[in-house]
Write a protein that holds these residues in place. Structure first.
Motif, PDB file in Angstrom:
ATOM      1  N   SER A  73      -3.438   2.850  -5.263  1.00  0.00           N
ATOM      2  CA  SER A  73      -2.675   2.983  -4.028  1.00  0.00           C
ATOM      3  C   SER A  73      -2.269   1.624  -3.458  1.00  0.00           C
ATOM      4  O   SER A  73      -1.558   1.560  -2.461  1.00  0.00           O
ATOM      5  CB  SER A  73      -3.489   3.757  -2.982  1.00  0.00           C
ATOM      6  N   THR A  74      -2.708   0.537  -4.095  1.00  0.00           N
ATOM      7  CA  THR A  74      -2.354  -0.812  -3.667  1.00  0.00           C
ATOM      8  C   THR A  74      -1.928  -1.624  -4.879  1.00  0.00           C
ATOM      9  O   THR A  74      -2.593  -1.573  -5.920  1.00  0.00           O
ATOM     10  CB  THR A  74      -3.550  -1.509  -2.986  1.00  0.00           C
ATOM     11  N   ASP A 129       0.864  -1.181   0.000  1.00  0.00           N
ATOM     12  CA  ASP A 129       0.000   0.000   0.000  1.00  0.00           C
ATOM     13  C   ASP A 129       0.900   1.230   0.000  1.00  0.00           C
ATOM     14  O   ASP A 129       1.902   1.275   0.717  1.00  0.00           O
ATOM     15  CB  ASP A 129      -0.894   0.037   1.243  1.00  0.00           C
ATOM     16  N   PHE A 130       0.531   2.227  -0.788  1.00  0.00           N
ATOM     17  CA  PHE A 130       1.317   3.456  -0.899  1.00  0.00           C
ATOM     18  C   PHE A 130       0.646   4.575  -0.105  1.00  0.00           C
ATOM     19  O   PHE A 130      -0.573   4.742  -0.148  1.00  0.00           O
ATOM     20  CB  PHE A 130       1.475   3.859  -2.373  1.00  0.00           C
ATOM     21  N   TYR A 131       1.479   5.353   0.610  1.00  0.00           N
ATOM     22  CA  TYR A 131       0.996   6.423   1.483  1.00  0.00           C
ATOM     23  C   TYR A 131       1.738   7.716   1.206  1.00  0.00           C
ATOM     24  O   TYR A 131       2.885   7.714   0.754  1.00  0.00           O
ATOM     25  CB  TYR A 131       1.186   6.038   2.955  1.00  0.00           C
ATOM     26  N   ASP A 132       1.084   8.805   1.540  1.00  0.00           N
ATOM     27  CA  ASP A 132       1.650  10.145   1.402  1.00  0.00           C
ATOM     28  C   ASP A 132       2.636  10.381   2.550  1.00  0.00           C
ATOM     29  O   ASP A 132       2.255  10.295   3.714  1.00  0.00           O
ATOM     30  CB  ASP A 132       0.525  11.172   1.444  1.00  0.00           C
ATOM     31  N   TRP A 145      12.654   8.130  -4.591  1.00  0.00           N
ATOM     32  CA  TRP A 145      11.249   8.533  -4.481  1.00  0.00           C
ATOM     33  C   TRP A 145      10.547   7.802  -3.342  1.00  0.00           C
ATOM     34  O   TRP A 145       9.606   8.327  -2.763  1.00  0.00           O
ATOM     35  CB  TRP A 145      10.519   8.385  -5.808  1.00  0.00           C
ATOM     36  N   ILE A 146      11.013   6.606  -3.008  1.00  0.00           N
ATOM     37  CA  ILE A 146      10.473   5.895  -1.857  1.00  0.00           C
ATOM     38  C   ILE A 146      11.211   6.423  -0.623  1.00  0.00           C
ATOM     39  O   ILE A 146      12.424   6.272  -0.498  1.00  0.00           O
ATOM     40  CB  ILE A 146      10.649   4.364  -1.989  1.00  0.00           C
ATOM     41  N   LYS A 147      10.479   7.061   0.270  1.00  0.00           N
ATOM     42  CA  LYS A 147      11.084   7.718   1.430  1.00  0.00           C
ATOM     43  C   LYS A 147      11.142   6.816   2.658  1.00  0.00           C
ATOM     44  O   LYS A 147      12.045   6.951   3.488  1.00  0.00           O
ATOM     45  CB  LYS A 147      10.318   8.995   1.780  1.00  0.00           C
ATOM     46  N   ASN A 148      10.171   5.906   2.806  1.00  0.00           N
ATOM     47  CA  ASN A 148      10.144   5.047   3.985  1.00  0.00           C
ATOM     48  C   ASN A 148       9.303   3.810   3.676  1.00  0.00           C
ATOM     49  O   ASN A 148       8.392   3.864   2.848  1.00  0.00           O
ATOM     50  CB  ASN A 148       9.561   5.791   5.187  1.00  0.00           C
ATOM     51  N   ILE A 149       9.616   2.711   4.371  1.00  0.00           N
ATOM     52  CA  ILE A 149       8.850   1.478   4.236  1.00  0.00           C
ATOM     53  C   ILE A 149       8.626   0.909   5.636  1.00  0.00           C
ATOM     54  O   ILE A 149       9.551   0.886   6.448  1.00  0.00           O
ATOM     55  CB  ILE A 149       9.602   0.442   3.370  1.00  0.00           C
ATOM     56  N   ILE A 150       7.410   0.473   5.884  1.00  0.00           N
ATOM     57  CA  ILE A 150       7.078  -0.176   7.149  1.00  0.00           C
ATOM     58  C   ILE A 150       6.528  -1.565   6.828  1.00  0.00           C
ATOM     59  O   ILE A 150       5.652  -1.717   5.967  1.00  0.00           O
ATOM     60  CB  ILE A 150       6.031   0.624   7.944  1.00  0.00           C
ATOM     61  N   VAL A 151       7.059  -2.569   7.528  1.00  0.00           N
ATOM     62  CA  VAL A 151       6.530  -3.923   7.376  1.00  0.00           C
ATOM     63  C   VAL A 151       5.262  -4.005   8.211  1.00  0.00           C
ATOM     64  O   VAL A 151       5.277  -3.739   9.413  1.00  0.00           O
ATOM     65  CB  VAL A 151       7.546  -4.989   7.839  1.00  0.00           C
ATOM     66  N   PHE A 174       5.938   4.703   1.723  1.00  0.00           N
ATOM     67  CA  PHE A 174       5.675   6.147   1.831  1.00  0.00           C
ATOM     68  C   PHE A 174       6.523   6.895   0.804  1.00  0.00           C
ATOM     69  O   PHE A 174       7.719   6.666   0.685  1.00  0.00           O
ATOM     70  CB  PHE A 174       6.017   6.635   3.242  1.00  0.00           C
ATOM     71  N   PHE A 175       5.854   7.790   0.072  1.00  0.00           N
ATOM     72  CA  PHE A 175       6.574   8.600  -0.922  1.00  0.00           C
ATOM     73  C   PHE A 175       5.959   9.992  -1.006  1.00  0.00           C
ATOM     74  O   PHE A 175       4.916  10.265  -0.506  1.00  0.00           O
ATOM     75  CB  PHE A 175       6.591   7.914  -2.293  1.00  0.00           C
TER      76      PHE A 175
END
Length: 173
Positions: free
Chosen positions: A74-75, A41-44, A150-156, A172-173
């Motif tokens: 977004s998914t 899932d992609f988030y702001d 462009w990908i700023k953060n990832i959470i498992v 998160f991007f």
């Protein structure tokens, strides 16, 4: 009873006996759960509770010439390798942008996991379930342009990849 009738009865009995030994066709029911894909899932990044659509995203597996294209979603769901304990993808945002090529941005995301093959049935065969590595579930690196991932953060979100009904990673991007 004449001999023709006897032969007819024997043939009917033989057909009934032969057909009773048949098994149903081995066709895997489409509703049967098979190897799941990883769900992202992609988030702001500026508002982490808000899902954000990706624009012209192309996801290309390592060693592949073609990829999976996604736009205004977004998914996404992407497959993991069944023969290795890691899968690496290039995530290309704004892929194919010829008007402003500088907006095209590529990052590499590698998933690290172990595999567990589970027997489903004779018709469906095996499915593979994945468990993300506890200490290093993913690796993120940038390609181009340098210094601007462009990908700023990832959470498992879920370490067990056993179905496609839940989010495994938040990006998160």
């Amino acid at each position: 009873m004449n001999s023709l009738q006897k032969i007819s009865i024997l043939l009917i009995l033989a057909l009934v006996w032969i057909s009773s030994g048949c098994e149903k066709d081995d066709i895997c029911d489409p509703a049967t759960a098979t190897t799941p894909q990883v769900v992202l899932d992609f988030y702001d990044i500026t508002n982490p509770t808000l899902k954000k659509n990706v624009t012209n995203l192309l996801v290309v597996g390592e060693g592949m010439d073609t990829g999976l294209a996604f736009n205004a979603v977004s998914t996404i769901k992407i497959p993991l390798k069944l023969t290795a304990d890691l899968t690496q993808f290039q995530f290309i945002l704004n892929y194919g942008n010829t008007v402003t090529p500088s907006l095209v941005n590529s990052d590499i995301l590698q998933f690290n996991y172990t595999r567990n093959n589970i027997y489903v049935s004779r018709a469906c065969g095996y499915k593979t379930l994945f468990t993300l590595d506890d200490t290093n579930p993913y690796a993120l690196s940038e390609i181009a342009p340098s210094g601007s991932a462009w990908i700023k953060n990832i959470i498992v979100n879920q370490y067990q990849i056993t179905n496609e009904n839940e989010t495994h990673f938040k990006v998160f991007f």
